[in-house]
Design an enzyme around this catalytic site. Sequence first.
Site, PDB file in Angstrom:
ATOM      1  N   HIS A 233     -27.835   1.351 -35.010  1.00 46.39           N
ATOM      2  CA  HIS A 233     -28.809   0.277 -35.240  1.00 46.39           C
ATOM      3  C   HIS A 233     -29.549   0.587 -36.542  1.00 46.39           C
ATOM      4  CE1 HIS A 233     -32.407  -2.166 -34.795  1.00 46.39           C
ATOM      5  NE2 HIS A 233     -31.788  -2.835 -33.842  1.00 46.39           N
ATOM      6  N   CYS A 271     -28.096  -6.045 -37.035  1.00 45.75           N
ATOM      7  CA  CYS A 271     -29.392  -6.558 -36.603  1.00 45.75           C
ATOM      8  C   CYS A 271     -30.013  -7.323 -37.773  1.00 45.75           C
ATOM      9  CB  CYS A 271     -30.301  -5.416 -36.143  1.00 45.75           C
ATOM     10  SG  CYS A 271     -31.944  -5.994 -35.689  1.00 45.75           S
ATOM     11  N   HIS A 298     -27.499  -8.226 -33.021  1.00 45.50           N
ATOM     12  CA  HIS A 298     -28.884  -8.540 -32.656  1.00 45.50           C
ATOM     13  C   HIS A 298     -29.292  -9.698 -33.549  1.00 45.50           C
ATOM     14  CE1 HIS A 298     -30.437  -4.371 -31.060  1.00 45.50           C
ATOM     15  NE2 HIS A 298     -29.480  -4.883 -30.309  1.00 45.50           N
ATOM     16  N   ASP A 351     -32.344 -11.284 -30.149  1.00 44.79           N
ATOM     17  CA  ASP A 351     -33.244 -10.140 -30.247  1.00 44.79           C
ATOM     18  C   ASP A 351     -34.685 -10.650 -30.259  1.00 44.79           C
ATOM     19  OD1 ASP A 351     -33.860  -7.499 -30.394  1.00 44.79           O
ATOM     20  OD2 ASP A 351     -33.566  -7.330 -32.559  1.00 44.79           O
ATOM     21  N   HIS A 352     -35.443 -10.205 -29.335  1.00 41.33           N
ATOM     22  CA  HIS A 352     -36.865 -10.573 -29.218  1.00 41.33           C
ATOM     23  C   HIS A 352     -37.045 -12.091 -29.102  1.00 41.33           C
ATOM     24  CE1 HIS A 352     -37.547  -6.731 -31.834  1.00 41.33           C
ATOM     25  NE2 HIS A 352     -36.861  -6.492 -30.741  1.00 41.33           N
ATOM     26  N   TYR A 368     -39.894  -9.004 -25.433  1.00 36.43           N
ATOM     27  CA  TYR A 368     -38.838  -9.151 -24.423  1.00 36.43           C
ATOM     28  C   TYR A 368     -39.244 -10.029 -23.243  1.00 36.43           C
ATOM     29  CZ  TYR A 368     -36.007  -5.884 -27.005  1.00 36.43           C
ATOM     30  OH  TYR A 368     -35.240  -5.308 -27.986  1.00 36.43           O
TER      31      TYR A 368
END
Length: 393
Positions: A233, A271, A298, A351-352, A368
Amino acid sequence: MKESFRWYGPDDPVSLNNISQIGAKSVVSALHQIPNGLVWNKDDIKEHQQIIRNAGLDWEVVESVPVHEDIKQRTGSFQTYIDNFKATLDNLASCGIKTVCYNFMPVLDWTRTHLFYPMDDGSLALYFNSSALAAFDLFILKRKDAEREYNSSQIQKAKSYFKKLSSNEIETLSKNIISGMPGASERYTLEQFRSQLEKYEFLGEVDLQEHFLLFLEEIIPIAESMNVRMCVHPDDPPYNLFGIPRVVKNLQDLKTIFHRVPSLSNGLTFCTGSLGVRKENDLSVIFQKFANRIHFLHLRSIQWQGEGSFFEANHLEGDVDMFSVVYDIIVEEKKRLKQGRSDWEIPMRPDHGHQMLDDLNKKTKPGYSAIGRLRGLSEIRGLAQGITKTMNI
Ligand code: DNO
């Protein structure tokens, strides 16, 4: 893309049933209860896997197997921790879990200064404010020689930022930075954090990078022999913090990593929200360059605020061109399909997401909550369908 959703385990306020209703097909998870550095044994892995299966889902990706600080610093018991890491991979592979996300960020995992930053529409976002970080570093942590890291205008801004903080705000800022982020395997007090940073006093970027490459030289052949796809990551945010280097932050870092250990088992978690923070990181160039080794996605966006500050924007807004990202992904998947690759469908998680609607009244893990991620996933799903249906390849 294989639509996935992160799940923090039985205590996660977002249940597996919620995840099924959201429409995700698989789960991204980890054994967060196991202290960093210890082997994940097969029974524990199987038990977690079974809970997920009972909900009709699959544990597709591990995020993350944490890398012990001794490995990053190559001190103390680093060899034992590398051996433990290998044993964990072996146990995961024998349970059929073959995509493993991890990171090599020293001391801290991902970092934000604010966890509830209000958007105009009343939802709350994660935010990284570089003056807040400098204020913490210079005036709260009072790290030795910290002022060397900042120019006079940054110090001035940090000073005025700090002056306006109440004691509660000082406490919250510190907590957010050193012990606030979900999924991070380490939490520190100010004292512990200072002494962790001191250990990096004599470690430069080249040293840390070499430690990473040596780690990969040991891990990747084992992963390859078990068909495990490792996917590093990127650093989040992708630049040095607190005077210590980060080595997975841009195209050049990635080139070095994949040049030294070229096996496809040495892969990337693409990501967009992490890499996208550096303006010079052209996401499309990075994607094309390493497309065949991108094992996990992501997807999220960020909005640049200048001087390294950013907040997390809605998935299809902000400074990440999500249309181009998803387009590139679909092209790559079609290519893999033609090549007969069994891993043509790349696991992706939204992601998020913003804390919004009913989640504003719930205690959720920052970034999250269910509804913000549901919004992100749904938007990306629609975008992907639109692209697929109109694409002529
Ligand atoms: C934040 C996450 C990170 C990530 C790890 C990967 O939301 O993207 O915590 O899981 O850095 O090892």
